[in-house]
Design an enzyme around this catalytic site. Structure first.
Site, mmCIF file in Angstrom:
data_model
loop_
_atom_site.group_PDB
_atom_site.id
_atom_site.type_symbol
_atom_site.label_atom_id
_atom_site.label_comp_id
_atom_site.label_asym_id
_atom_site.label_seq_id
_atom_site.Cartn_x
_atom_site.Cartn_y
_atom_site.Cartn_z
ATOM 1 N N GLU A 146 -9.569 3.601 6.705
ATOM 2 C CA GLU A 146 -9.042 3.022 7.943
ATOM 3 C C GLU A 146 -7.522 2.875 7.930
ATOM 4 O O GLU A 146 -6.953 2.039 8.611
ATOM 5 C CB GLU A 146 -9.697 1.643 8.217
ATOM 6 C CG GLU A 146 -11.203 1.575 8.043
ATOM 7 C CD GLU A 146 -11.954 2.434 9.055
ATOM 8 O OE1 GLU A 146 -11.298 2.997 9.941
ATOM 9 O OE2 GLU A 146 -13.183 2.542 8.931
ATOM 10 N N LEU A 147 -6.858 3.673 7.123
ATOM 11 C CA LEU A 147 -5.395 3.631 6.948
ATOM 12 C C LEU A 147 -4.916 2.252 6.499
ATOM 13 O O LEU A 147 -3.787 1.849 6.794
ATOM 14 C CB LEU A 147 -4.670 4.042 8.234
ATOM 15 C CG LEU A 147 -4.766 5.510 8.656
ATOM 16 C CD1 LEU A 147 -3.817 5.795 9.815
ATOM 17 C CD2 LEU A 147 -4.474 6.468 7.513
#
Length: 545
Positions: A146-147
């Protein structure tokens, strides 16, 4: 010449079947095989296979001028091998061109970087080993689930030998700075940071088919014009999104594949742009400044924080209890336990428990196979309880039947108390949302002394007769969920729900955007999007911003 970096995330979770309280200790198989296989095959046919073929066509047409990068989670790789090996083969053909890059990430698409550094390093290594064995090249750039990124996480990645990392160009972190440059980690300057241009990325990923968007329809020519309008000194434009954008989140009928097919030609026509992989971006450009991120950020929702996965007590309790088992799991040295351990960590499980009805509710419903966050929580905790019991038995941690039942009853009571508290909180929020705006005394007074005017016609009405007050308070997401929540604590309901097919999702939601993006796009409801299948992953990408 500006550099364009195209990066796509590929992930599908292993979805759990409906697992009841009475299954604990009786059944140790947790997965919904039908949903997992049918969804994977559907997405492969709609997205992965046609998109990979399109990429091969572009590479053949434009030669070395095209560069693309992917990060494929270990969970997705496992499912490709089980259900869609032709997708793996198509990625191998892309790898053989030498013009694409595969990035490293956590094997389980997990949030372990927030919980256990040792387990985090293990999962990253495991994933890199798998990528190297499949595609013949070991990743040199890292992309966290999810970065998710912070200064400390970046420092860990630098210590592991990676030279660059992808993360979100979060506005609350950048302030006046542009995401269109290379930055570096504030703790270890050796780690270069590529930041997602979330506005331009989300124009494709979330707003492309939204007929209510002021820029609809989006053509490759128009989009290329936007890229040309970016300041001349800005060096790199990072377009990061879920790969499922193409054909899955945005139906083929919306023209998304044709957009992808024609965009490179528009950008390469005047030699103003070049494509590069993340490794090449890190080599071509010098970082301009450190990026200070003391608290973790992500690419999800408007807040760009962790609240999509760890924003309420249910999520935090599930997350904490999961990683409390880590030391015991290591001692088991049991392959089946290790497999379940991986799949229990997938971030999607915590995403399903989110109670963010008010800001990003449409996006959350789109990706959620459960009727409510409380159903997701109870199902997950039942699975986790059985898993913990198996682990304890293998490592010799025993408890009497009476002690075990007392513990389970105590945990259930604690769960119920938390659910009741959360229901009360949501009801209060619903009341606030439904409270009408009452006119000021001055406005009411004016209305009374101005007979014949428009306001005068309303004057005889009391506040209770005002338009807003005449309607019953209504907060669809909150009220529906609250009502369900009062039932979800009983096993009777869970059992009844178990008999329902998982495809009963009401996410008729046309996928909406995760981020604020631009003006009218803020409420994007992509008219051309398909209905969600149960448990399909997040935009994401995501799942997403």
């Amino acid at each position: 010449m500006k550099t364009i970096c195209l990066y796509f995330q590929v992930h599908q979770p292993f979805r759990f079947r409906r697992y009841r309280f009475f299954d604990i200790g009786e059944s140790h198989y947790y997965y919904d095989d039908y949903s997992n296989e049918s969804i994977m095959k559907k997405v492969a046919g709609r997205c992965y296979l046609p998109a990979n073929q399109l990429m091969l066509d572009l590479i053949e047409k434009y030669g070395e001028r095209i560069r693309v990068a992917w990060s494929v989670s270990g969970i997705a790789l496992d499912q490709f091998e089980l259900y869609a090996p032709e997708v793996l083969e198509s990625f191998r053909r892309l790898a053989a061109t030498g013009q694409v890059e595969f990035l490293a990430e956590t094997y389980s698409h997990s949030l372990v970087s927030l919980a256990d550094p040792d387990e985090f390093r293990l999962q990253v290594k495991e994933h890199s080993d798998r990528i190297e064995s499949l595609f013949g090249v070991r990743p040199g750039v890292f992309r966290n689930t999810e970065l998710v990124y912070s200064d400390d996480i970046g420092a860990m990645i630098a210590d592991m030998g990676y030279g660059a990392m992808l993360t979100e160009g979060a506005k609350h972190i950048l302030g006046w700075k542009s995401p269109n440059y290379l930055y570096y980690n504030a703790v270890n300057p050796r780690l270069k940071l590529l930041l997602k241009n979330y506005k331009l990325s989300d124009d494709i990923a979330f707003r492309f088919s939204d007929r209510g968007w002021g820029e609809w329809p989006l053509t490759a020519e128009k989009y290329a014009g936007w890229l040309r309008d970016i300041g001349k000194k800005e060096e790199v434009i990072n377009l990061f999104m879920d790969y499922e954008t193409f054909g899955e989140h945005q139906d083929a009928e919306t023209g998304i594949f044709e957009f992808l097919r024609t965009l490179p030609g528009e950008l390469l026509r005047h030699n103003e742009f070049r494509f590069a992989t993340p490794s090449e971006v890190a080599s071509l450009h010098e970082p301009v400044a450190p990026m200070h991120v003391p608290y973790p950020i992500s690419w999800a929702d408007e807040e760009r924080d962790l609240s999509a996965w760890l924003g309420n007590d249910m999520q935090n309790e599930a997350f904490t209890k999961l990683y409390e088992l880590r030391e015991l799991v290591k001692k088991t040295n049991d392959p089946k336990i290790m497999t379940d351990w991986r799949y229990l960590q997938v971030s999607d499980h915590f995403y399903y428990m989110s109670t963010k009805f008010f800001s990003d509710g449409e996006v959350h419903k789109y990706f959620n196979p459960y009727e409510s966050p409380y159903d997701a929580f109870i199902n997950y905790m039942n699975v986790l309880s059985d898993f913990a019991r198996r682990v304890n038995e293998l490592v010799g941690v025993t408890e009497t039947e009476t002690t075990m039942l007392k513990r389970q009853i105590r945990e259930k009571e604690e769960h119920l108390e938390k659910l009741q508290a959360e229901i009360s909180e949501l009801r209060e929020k619903r009341k606030l949302v439904a409270t009408p705006v009452v006119e000021s005394e001055e406005e009411v007074s004016e209305a009374k002394v101005a007979p014949g005017s428009k306001n005068a016609a309303k004057a005889p009405k009391s506040p209770a007769g005002l338009k807003g007050a005449a309607k019953a308070p209504k907060s669809p997401a909150g009220s529906r969920t609250s009502a369900k929540a009062s039932k979800s604590s009983t096993e009777t309901k869970s059992s009844a729900k178990a008999s329902k097919p998982s495809t009963e999702t009401k996410s008729s939601a046309k996928a909406s955007k995760r981020s604020t993006g631009t003006g009218s796009a803020g409420k994007a409801k992509s008219a051309g999007r398909k209905k969600a299948e149960p448990g399909e992953k997040k935009p994401r990408g995501r799942k997403k911003s």
